[in-house]
Scaffold this active site. Structure first.
Site, PDB file in Angstrom:
ATOM      1  N   TYR A 196     130.152  41.086   6.453  1.00 11.62           N
ATOM      2  CA  TYR A 196     129.120  40.957   7.209  1.00 11.62           C
ATOM      3  C   TYR A 196     129.510  40.624   8.652  1.00 11.62           C
ATOM      4  O   TYR A 196     130.598  40.310   8.947  1.00 11.62           O
ATOM      5  CB  TYR A 196     127.936  39.972   6.479  1.00 11.62           C
ATOM      6  N   GLU A 197     128.405  40.636   9.510  1.00 10.68           N
ATOM      7  CA  GLU A 197     128.649  40.576  10.882  1.00 10.68           C
ATOM      8  C   GLU A 197     129.572  41.380  11.308  1.00 10.68           C
ATOM      9  O   GLU A 197     130.530  41.291  12.309  1.00 10.68           O
ATOM     10  CB  GLU A 197     129.035  39.133  11.252  1.00 10.68           C
TER      11      GLU A 197
END
Lengths: 593, 593
Positions: free
Chosen positions: B441-442
């Site tokens: 994620y990110e």
């Protein structure tokens, strides 16, 4: 959904692992290629069509302990019965007891596919087959007559009862005990943990192979005996008798392989109201149980390595399929409409090729190890020793490299899926969870490395491993002589890794000769990986050089080159760590104080 | 149980990341070492004593969706309220809105500890702080007046709503739409997935930051706007008004961070019977939403890197504690009674030292990145640009190297535990499951690598990265000049890695200059790792050179040497793969066809 890669597997068996030559020179009697093909195609069909569709429900429902009995997931009992009815439990077992007597390498290849279908399922039969091996080799004729045929047919399953809470890697300290009875049988008492498929609803009986210690036995590993302890006693006519004094007390809550019940087994606490002590029968001689168990464990180690290959292949298939479908962004050079499939992005392509190369390398190592097992079984005289040594040398590498590849490739598979990879429904995470046990059980990969360095390198005073490296160098030589453009710098990279392997091998043999065990063991894991990476490069090259009469040779050459130029270069750092790292490891112990 | 390593963290902040010098030269105003120490000690206490004890129950119970509301695990609501009451949500926020205005590096260090306590817990506040950042920088004064103080105090939480089913890494294709209303506000319609802490029972209101597209917006990333969309509308007096037209439709079933609800959010389907469309307020300008979101994302990327550090540290602590207690076999040189603790076995010691070195390296990189963020905030003139560039360069490395270390170290931690590592009760497996999201994620770590190579290397035509490598070489020079025996061959190994880094950097800059994007991107991930490994060696050396007035310097030197002689040698293979591997990658695409 997993689809068994039967063509790749047959290619590796025939052109990399040596099956073609073995069939041609009659090493496996009158076994012909048509039978081999048919068995592999049908084993693959069963894996893809019957096992794989039940993997997800197995993971979600898991095995449940209800009133001392284990309930398997929906559909799994029928799956097992169909599997046994198909004759899959008896592939390699002796024909005398109903087995099909096929080469071990076919069994290993089939196990790869079954495990890739659902590792939690294939694990059960794997243990039965280990128990069959031990019983065939070390059991009395009476025991064989009663148990072997039913275990080979799959009517009953088998287990391995080794571990206790304080005795895992070190079995010398186990405490389960055995008492002699007047009739030549024994009573068994104790607690065993981590017993895979120790209890289930697939079959009417379960045959436990249990390590325990007689009260007058010497301490340590030389005081351990192996017993056959059935869940139900068997009457003279072969029918089932009384329930034996053993039961499954609890199931472990595990990271993966949820459908495989991991049991705590209690022996001899009078749970079923009878006289205390589970009735067991000695296998082999008293106090020689560990030797019998090692028979099972060596084959089990190779089989576990193949579980890693299986997880890696399943993860690679899933990731490639996703990367072809999923579109995001525009890859360099993408001229299609809209976003590109992510397989077009160089970073994703690199990941997928890495997954594919590691899978194929680990598969080749495992099959070649199985080939050595077969050669040792089917030949006579000096050659038996040579091939037994070869399988001994390769077993820890096959186990560790295969299972590390399983975890690493499954983790890459999660990554390729992006956010979807973290969602359980996708199935990529399950492969990682299942794969994670394989570097641990049947001897952690660290134990494998200790075995490789301290027991396998010294075979023949190091002559065996040195001879093996010479064999490997010949393959690199054929690459050099092949003049095939597609190989790029493969030749140089293979030779560099071979030099690293040779340097590290010589250095370790010197440490062993000098009795410098701490220094030798400091580099054991690095050496094991160095060996596996070098073999990956060499065996991909061996496959790439083969003319299989198909159109895949350019792709095989390109994948070999990718591995040679991108993956195996790590051997230089590993060699350096082995040869120069031991002192720093010793010095850095203060950082752990 | 996790115990926050406050001394190690303070050491890294002060002696490696530059906090000591910054305090001395007044870069952070009148902030003194006593405050720094007190904040870190108390943040650590909260992590160890309050958060960590609730990690296991959070994992087991998970977040549950009941009638559209999310129920958090037992004790978690109180935990959050105690946490907010302790002022922990407001560490770095502007004092004008109730924040404490402390340096970002303290926040990052505290976040490491909170995440190590329970990553699923610390993740929520991380997103709130990201939303606070975006609102502080880009929000109108009206919006700030209404929302900022309550989000800074933790009375309300914030979220980031970016992803849609077909828009993950590539946000340009998102479909959620916004319609202008007469009063200057908007109505928002659409579905967002993977919304972390999108719904919960911690607070009375939740402030969603949502990316959506106006109907007359340009296509692609330049037609995306950012809106603040509260769960409950806010009356003029600050009290809560009507429920807004948004709700959590489903929670994902994930591999890890079970207690963190990952929500599918539906905006504007009239679920609450009102006029359709969730009411939202523009942040920044129309069609410039992605710029605002990038403010949040850069800080979030560093914070996610720190989640990796946190998982690595928690796993290392747990493995060391286990390896000290667990006895098996006899290690070489063991003269104690009975079996040795497994920490005495060289292979286990190597694993633990590898875990420790990777953790400390990743921590140093993250803190130094945070230091650069602080410098860019607190300085003026040309120096701002320099430090902003530095944090830009380091962010993808901090994110990827930290999160890869998190997964790798957590997996090693499972392995050290042997069979117990696979049992969920042990807790080692949870760390691996939780850690596995962070490389995804990110921005996946592959996206980070693309960012590093295509956007960060070209900063100042490559002058910034070249200058950075010169700085790093100076540290290696100090090692050479130090004449400290304990360093062994550290100097040579550091210099070798620095040469690899330089060679790869020059090669990549040449590819970029020539517009050869496919070749540059082929090596992006390898380059990112090469950079992280080199920084690990250099920063461990920087710490080892520092005189902290404690007795740990010999241990720091020894760990640095271990890393230099055993871990960072991989840079040679990475460099080779970057410089020579691109052609083979392109050629091997036929193996994926």
């Amino acid at each position: 959904m997993y689809k068994a890669p039967v063509e790749d597997i047959l290619f590796t068996l025939k052109h990399v692992a040596g099956l073609d030559a073995a069939l041609a020179d009659g090493a496996f009697g009158d076994l012909g290629e048509d039978i081999v093909d048919a068995v592999m195609i049908e084993a693959g069909r069963f894996a893809s069509d019957e096992i794989a569709p039940l993997a997800a429900i197995g993971d979600i429902q898991g095995a449940k302990l209800v009133d001392g009995a284990v309930k398997t997931p929906d559909g799994w009992r029928d799956l097992y019965r169909n599997w046994a009815a198909g004759g899959w439990n008896s592939l390699t077992a002796a024909e005398e007891f109903g087995g099909q007597g096929l080469p071990h390498m076919l069994h290993i290849a089939a196990m790869e596919m079954w495990n890739a279908g659902a590792m939690a399922f294939a694990l059960g039969p794997m243990l039965t087959m280990g128990a069959v091996d031990a019983l065939e080799k070390h059991g009395s004729d009476d025991l064989k007559a009663i148990y072997l045929q039913k275990m080979i047919s799959g009517e009953w399953t088998g287990t391995m009862n080794l571990t206790e809470p304080h005795a895992g890697s070190d079995l010398g300290v186990l405490k389960s005990r055995a008492e002699r009875r007047d009739d030549g049988s024994y009573r068994i008492f104790g607690q065993k943990i981590f017993i895979t498929w120790g209890e289930h609803d697939f079959t009417d009986n379960i045959v436990h192979l249990v390590l325990a210690r007689l009260s007058d036995a010497p301490e340590g590993t030389r005081g351990i005996s192996l017993f056959l302890v059935p869940k139900f006693l068997v009457n003279a006519d072969g029918s089932l008798g009384a329930r034996n004094d053993l039961f499954c007390h609890a199931l472990e809550h595990k990271l993966g392989i949820h459908a495989s019940p991991t049991c705590t087994m209690i022996y001899g606490d009078g749970h079923f109201g009878a006289e205390k002590g589970a009735i067991g029968y000695l296998i082999g001689e008293e106090n020689r149980g560990l030797n019998c168990m090692f028979t099972m464990m060596n084959n089990a180690r190779l089989a576990v390595g193949v579980q890693g290959v299986a997880m890696a292949d399943a993860a690679t298939q899933k990731a490639i399929a996703f990367a072809r479908e999923r579109t995001q962004g525009k890859a360099p050079g993408w001229e299609g409409k809209g976003m590109s499939p992510i397989i077009e992005h160089p970073d994703i392509a690199r990941t997928l090729l890495t997954m594919k190369a590691l899978t194929q390398g680990a598969r080749a190592i495992a099959y070649i190890c199985a080939y050595a097992v077969d050669k040792a079984r089917h030949l006579e005289g000096d050659e038996v020793r040579f091939w037994a040594d070869r399988s001994s040398l390769l077993t820890p590498i096959a186990k560790s490299f295969g299972t590390d590849a399983g975890v690493d490739v499954a983790s890459m598979g999660v990554q390729v899926h992006g956010g979807m990879g973290f969602i359980e429904e996708t199935g990529a995470a399950r492969l990682l969870r299942d794969a994670r046990i394989a570097p641990i059980y049947e001897g952690t990969n660290g134990i494998q490395a200790v075995d490789l360095v301290t027991r396998k390198l010294p075979i023949g005073n190091g002559d065996h491993v040195r001879g093996f490296i010479v064999e490997l160098a010949k393959i690199a030589g054929v690459v050099a002589a092949s003049n095939l453009d597609g190989f790029g710098n493969t030749k140089d990279r293979l030779n560099a890794s071979l030099r690293d392997l040779e340097t590290a091998t010589v250095w370790l043999l010197e440490r062993l000769a000098a009795g410098e065990m701490a220094a030798a063991l400091a580099g054991a894991t690095a050496y094991q990986r160095l060996f596996g990476l070098t073999l990956t490069g060499i065996y991909l090259a061996k496959g790439a050089l083969a003319d299989a009469g198909d159109d895949q040779q350019p792709a095989r050459i390109a994948l070999c080159r990718f591995a040679a130029e991108n993956l195996i270069g790590e051997t230089a750092a590993l060699k350096h760590s082995i040869v120069y790292g031991a002192d720093s490891l010793a010095a850095a112990r203060i950082a752990l104080a």
